[in-house]
Design a protein around this motif. Sequence first.
Motif, PDB file in Angstrom:
ATOM      1  N   SER A  98       0.829  -1.210   0.000  1.00 10.66           N
ATOM      2  CA  SER A  98       0.000   0.000   0.000  1.00 10.66           C
ATOM      3  C   SER A  98       0.864   1.262   0.000  1.00 10.66           C
ATOM      4  O   SER A  98       0.559   2.236  -0.691  1.00 10.66           O
ATOM      5  N   GLU A  99       1.927   1.254   0.776  1.00 11.74           N
ATOM      6  CA  GLU A  99       2.831   2.414   0.805  1.00 11.74           C
ATOM      7  C   GLU A  99       3.512   2.621  -0.549  1.00 11.74           C
ATOM      8  O   GLU A  99       3.637   3.755  -1.022  1.00 11.74           O
ATOM      9  N   ILE A 100       3.927   1.538  -1.177  1.00  6.21           N
ATOM     10  CA  ILE A 100       4.557   1.640  -2.495  1.00  6.21           C
ATOM     11  C   ILE A 100       3.539   2.129  -3.522  1.00  6.21           C
ATOM     12  O   ILE A 100       3.839   2.983  -4.358  1.00  6.21           O
ATOM     13  N   SER A 101       2.319   1.608  -3.455  1.00 10.25           N
ATOM     14  CA  SER A 101       1.265   2.043  -4.369  1.00 10.25           C
ATOM     15  C   SER A 101       0.991   3.538  -4.222  1.00 10.25           C
ATOM     16  O   SER A 101       0.874   4.262  -5.218  1.00 10.25           O
ATOM     17  N   THR A 102       0.913   4.011  -2.997  1.00 11.79           N
ATOM     18  CA  THR A 102       0.678   5.434  -2.745  1.00 11.79           C
ATOM     19  C   THR A 102       1.826   6.271  -3.278  1.00 11.79           C
ATOM     20  O   THR A 102       1.612   7.311  -3.916  1.00 11.79           O
ATOM     21  N   LEU A 103       3.048   5.821  -3.030  1.00 10.86           N
ATOM     22  CA  LEU A 103       4.226   6.530  -3.518  1.00 10.86           C
ATOM     23  C   LEU A 103       4.221   6.626  -5.045  1.00 10.86           C
ATOM     24  O   LEU A 103       4.414   7.707  -5.618  1.00 10.86           O
ATOM     25  N   LEU A 104       3.984   5.508  -5.718  1.00  6.22           N
ATOM     26  CA  LEU A 104       3.969   5.500  -7.186  1.00  6.22           C
ATOM     27  C   LEU A 104       2.838   6.361  -7.729  1.00  6.22           C
ATOM     28  O   LEU A 104       3.032   7.137  -8.674  1.00  6.22           O
ATOM     29  N   ARG A 105       1.646   6.234  -7.151  1.00  5.41           N
ATOM     30  CA  ARG A 105       0.506   7.016  -7.613  1.00  5.41           C
ATOM     31  C   ARG A 105       0.797   8.510  -7.506  1.00  5.41           C
ATOM     32  O   ARG A 105       0.555   9.273  -8.440  1.00  5.41           O
ATOM     33  N   SER A 106       1.335   8.940  -6.383  1.00  3.08           N
ATOM     34  CA  SER A 106       1.595  10.367  -6.202  1.00  3.08           C
ATOM     35  C   SER A 106       2.647  10.881  -7.183  1.00  3.08           C
ATOM     36  O   SER A 106       2.542  12.003  -7.684  1.00  3.08           O
ATOM     37  N   HIS A 107       3.631  10.052  -7.500  1.00  4.01           N
ATOM     38  CA  HIS A 107       4.664  10.500  -8.443  1.00  4.01           C
ATOM     39  C   HIS A 107       4.176  10.470  -9.894  1.00  4.01           C
ATOM     40  O   HIS A 107       4.568  11.322 -10.680  1.00  4.01           O
ATOM     41  N   VAL A 108       3.327   9.526 -10.236  1.00  3.77           N
ATOM     42  CA  VAL A 108       2.737   9.542 -11.583  1.00  3.77           C
ATOM     43  C   VAL A 108       1.853  10.774 -11.736  1.00  3.77           C
ATOM     44  O   VAL A 108       1.885  11.453 -12.778  1.00  3.77           O
ATOM     45  N   GLU A 109       1.085  11.090 -10.708  1.00  4.37           N
ATOM     46  CA  GLU A 109       0.247  12.293 -10.760  1.00  4.37           C
ATOM     47  C   GLU A 109       1.103  13.556 -10.881  1.00  4.37           C
ATOM     48  O   GLU A 109       0.764  14.473 -11.627  1.00  4.37           O
ATOM     49  N   LYS A 110       2.208  13.602 -10.164  1.00  2.57           N
ATOM     50  CA  LYS A 110       3.121  14.752 -10.250  1.00  2.57           C
ATOM     51  C   LYS A 110       3.702  14.870 -11.660  1.00  2.57           C
ATOM     52  O   LYS A 110       3.769  15.955 -12.229  1.00  2.57           O
ATOM     53  N   PHE A 111       4.123  13.756 -12.224  1.00  2.00           N
ATOM     54  CA  PHE A 111       4.673  13.743 -13.581  1.00  2.00           C
ATOM     55  C   PHE A 111       3.629  14.236 -14.581  1.00  2.00           C
ATOM     56  O   PHE A 111       3.916  15.062 -15.448  1.00  2.00           O
ATOM     57  N   ASP A 112       2.399  13.742 -14.438  1.00  2.00           N
ATOM     58  CA  ASP A 112       1.306  14.140 -15.318  1.00  2.00           C
ATOM     59  C   ASP A 112       1.020  15.640 -15.195  1.00  2.00           C
ATOM     60  O   ASP A 112       0.823  16.332 -16.198  1.00  2.00           O
ATOM     61  N   LEU A 113       1.015  16.141 -13.978  1.00  2.00           N
ATOM     62  CA  LEU A 113       0.787  17.568 -13.750  1.00  2.00           C
ATOM     63  C   LEU A 113       1.878  18.403 -14.422  1.00  2.00           C
ATOM     64  O   LEU A 113       1.593  19.432 -15.050  1.00  2.00           O
TER      65      LEU A 113
END
Length: 122
Positions: A98-113
């Motif tokens: 779950s922690e890894i999933s949250t980390l990856l999700r937040s960084h993909v969102e940052k990249f997309d932004l």
Amino acid sequence: MSLDETRAAFVKHCDSRIFKDGIHAVTFQPTPNRANEDRYVVEEWDDVCEGPSWLFMAVLDGHAGSEAADHTAKHLPTFLRDALRSGIKDLGTNYTASEISTLLRSHVEKFDLEIGLAVTSL
């Protein structure tokens, strides 16, 4: 049209590659006379943390040009690998999926932004 003729017609519009460990990737452009705008990335990361390697796979769907897919294929893997290295170092060895999933999700969102901001600033 026979099955062999159909297969031959289909293959003319495909780009395929076999990666290490027998991973197959195929992209398909059904529109004649148009370049395939899709990209894919397969990388094995053995430097994220101690233990088994991590396998990064991405399918990047190009729309109205391949520029965003090309940029993402070039930069997203390193961006995420660096985020994992740093995040796992901060979390220690007892991290959860779950922690890894949250980390990856937040960084993909940052990249997309960041891509969105770059486009809107043109």
